[in-house]
Design a protein around this motif. Sequence first.
Motif, PDB file in Angstrom:
ATOM      1  N   HIS A   1       0.832  -1.201   0.000  1.00  0.00           N
ATOM      2  CA  HIS A   1       0.000   0.000   0.000  1.00  0.00           C
ATOM      3  C   HIS A   1       0.869   1.255   0.000  1.00  0.00           C
ATOM      4  O   HIS A   1       1.963   1.272   0.582  1.00  0.00           O
ATOM      5  CB  HIS A   1      -0.914   0.022   1.228  1.00  0.00           C
TER       6      HIS A   1
ATOM      7  N   THR B   1      -7.172   2.437  -2.383  1.00  0.00           N
ATOM      8  CA  THR B   1      -7.443   1.072  -2.832  1.00  0.00           C
ATOM      9  C   THR B   1      -7.773   0.171  -1.651  1.00  0.00           C
ATOM     10  O   THR B   1      -7.423   0.443  -0.503  1.00  0.00           O
ATOM     11  CB  THR B   1      -6.232   0.453  -3.554  1.00  0.00           C
TER      12      THR B   1
ATOM     13  N   ARG C   1      -7.149  -4.070  -1.042  1.00  0.00           N
ATOM     14  CA  ARG C   1      -6.345  -5.121  -1.667  1.00  0.00           C
ATOM     15  C   ARG C   1      -6.634  -6.466  -1.010  1.00  0.00           C
ATOM     16  O   ARG C   1      -6.878  -6.553   0.194  1.00  0.00           O
ATOM     17  CB  ARG C   1      -4.856  -4.790  -1.591  1.00  0.00           C
TER      18      ARG C   1
ATOM     19  N   TRP D   1      -5.233 -10.312  -0.318  1.00  0.00           N
ATOM     20  CA  TRP D   1      -3.956 -10.999  -0.126  1.00  0.00           C
ATOM     21  C   TRP D   1      -4.187 -12.470   0.193  1.00  0.00           C
ATOM     22  O   TRP D   1      -5.218 -12.839   0.773  1.00  0.00           O
ATOM     23  CB  TRP D   1      -3.184 -10.376   1.032  1.00  0.00           C
TER      24      TRP D   1
ATOM     25  N   GLU E   1       0.014 -10.436  -2.803  1.00  0.00           N
ATOM     26  CA  GLU E   1      -1.135  -9.650  -3.223  1.00  0.00           C
ATOM     27  C   GLU E   1      -1.811 -10.361  -4.389  1.00  0.00           C
ATOM     28  O   GLU E   1      -1.180 -10.711  -5.384  1.00  0.00           O
ATOM     29  CB  GLU E   1      -0.702  -8.249  -3.649  1.00  0.00           C
TER      30      GLU E   1
ATOM     31  N   ARG F   1      -5.163  -9.227  -5.634  1.00  0.00           N
ATOM     32  CA  ARG F   1      -6.086  -8.398  -6.394  1.00  0.00           C
ATOM     33  C   ARG F   1      -6.189  -7.012  -5.773  1.00  0.00           C
ATOM     34  O   ARG F   1      -6.041  -6.857  -4.564  1.00  0.00           O
ATOM     35  CB  ARG F   1      -7.470  -9.056  -6.404  1.00  0.00           C
ATOM     36  N   ARG F   2      -6.439  -6.013  -6.621  1.00  0.00           N
ATOM     37  CA  ARG F   2      -6.688  -4.654  -6.151  1.00  0.00           C
ATOM     38  C   ARG F   2      -8.089  -4.223  -6.543  1.00  0.00           C
ATOM     39  O   ARG F   2      -8.557  -4.530  -7.640  1.00  0.00           O
ATOM     40  CB  ARG F   2      -5.684  -3.674  -6.749  1.00  0.00           C
TER      41      ARG F   2
ATOM     42  N   GLU G   1      -9.867  -0.924  -7.218  1.00  0.00           N
ATOM     43  CA  GLU G   1      -9.546   0.467  -7.483  1.00  0.00           C
ATOM     44  C   GLU G   1     -10.752   1.190  -8.062  1.00  0.00           C
ATOM     45  O   GLU G   1     -11.560   0.596  -8.766  1.00  0.00           O
ATOM     46  CB  GLU G   1      -8.369   0.557  -8.456  1.00  0.00           C
TER      47      GLU G   1
ATOM     48  N   GLY H   1     -12.634  -8.977  -9.033  1.00  0.00           N
ATOM     49  CA  GLY H   1     -12.281  -7.599  -8.759  1.00  0.00           C
ATOM     50  C   GLY H   1     -13.203  -6.591  -9.421  1.00  0.00           C
ATOM     51  O   GLY H   1     -12.995  -5.382  -9.301  1.00  0.00           O
TER      52      GLY H   1
END
Length: 211
Positions: A26, A50, A52, A54, A61, A63-64, A66, A101
Motif C-alpha cells: 500500500h 485502494t 487489496r 492478499w 497480493e 487483487r486490487r 480500485e 475484482g
Amino acid sequence: LTASDDGTARLWDARSGDELRRFEGHGGWVRSGVFSPDGTWVLTASDDGTARLWDAGSGDELRRFEGHGRVVTSGVFSPDGTRILTASYDGTARLWDARSGDELRRFEGHGDWVRSAMFSPNGTAVVIADSGGNLVLWAPDQPTALARLRVYPDALLAFDAGRQVIAGTGQLWKYVNAVETDATGEPRLVAPTQEALHGLTCNWPVYTQAE
C-alpha cells in the motif's frame, strides 16, 4: 491481524506474539484489515484509495479494488466470502466481486464521508454510516435506499448476535433494530430501541459487553 499507518498489515501469533506475515504494498496508511470467512484471504483498506486482497498463507497480493477517489476507510467480506464492500471518504460505498475484482454496485447519495459499511448477517442487506450521522440501509439489487436514520456523527457499525445494528462512537452507542425481512420480504430499519449504552465497546466488527 493488525493495520498500521506504516503502510502495512501484519499477522501475529496470538499466543507467542511472534510476527508471522507482513502484507506490504500500500502507498499509505492501512485503515483496516480483515480475514475472509474461510480464513484463506486477507482484505486491507488504505489511504492510497485502494482495497487489496492478499493470500493469508503466503502474503502475496492477489487483487486490487480500485476506483474510489479518496481514502478507503474500511473493507469487509460478505458472509459467503464472494463479495467485498468498501467505504470511502469519496462519499460512496462500493460492492465488488471478490474473485474478479469487478465493481458490482455503487452506493451513492451520502453528502459526507462514508465511515463504515457492513453486510447484514445473512448478506441480503448493506448498512452504511457516514460522518454526518446518517445510517442508510440498502438492498444490493434495489436502485434506491430502503431506509434512513439519524444516529451519531462518525459512527462505526457492528451487528450483535441478535442481528441488531449497533452504531456509535467512543462510549456512546445506539441500538437500531435491523429486521432482515418484513412482511413484504424487504429488509428494513425501525426506530432506535435505546438512546445510549455506556460500557459497550466495539471490537471491530464484533462488540463485547464490558464487565
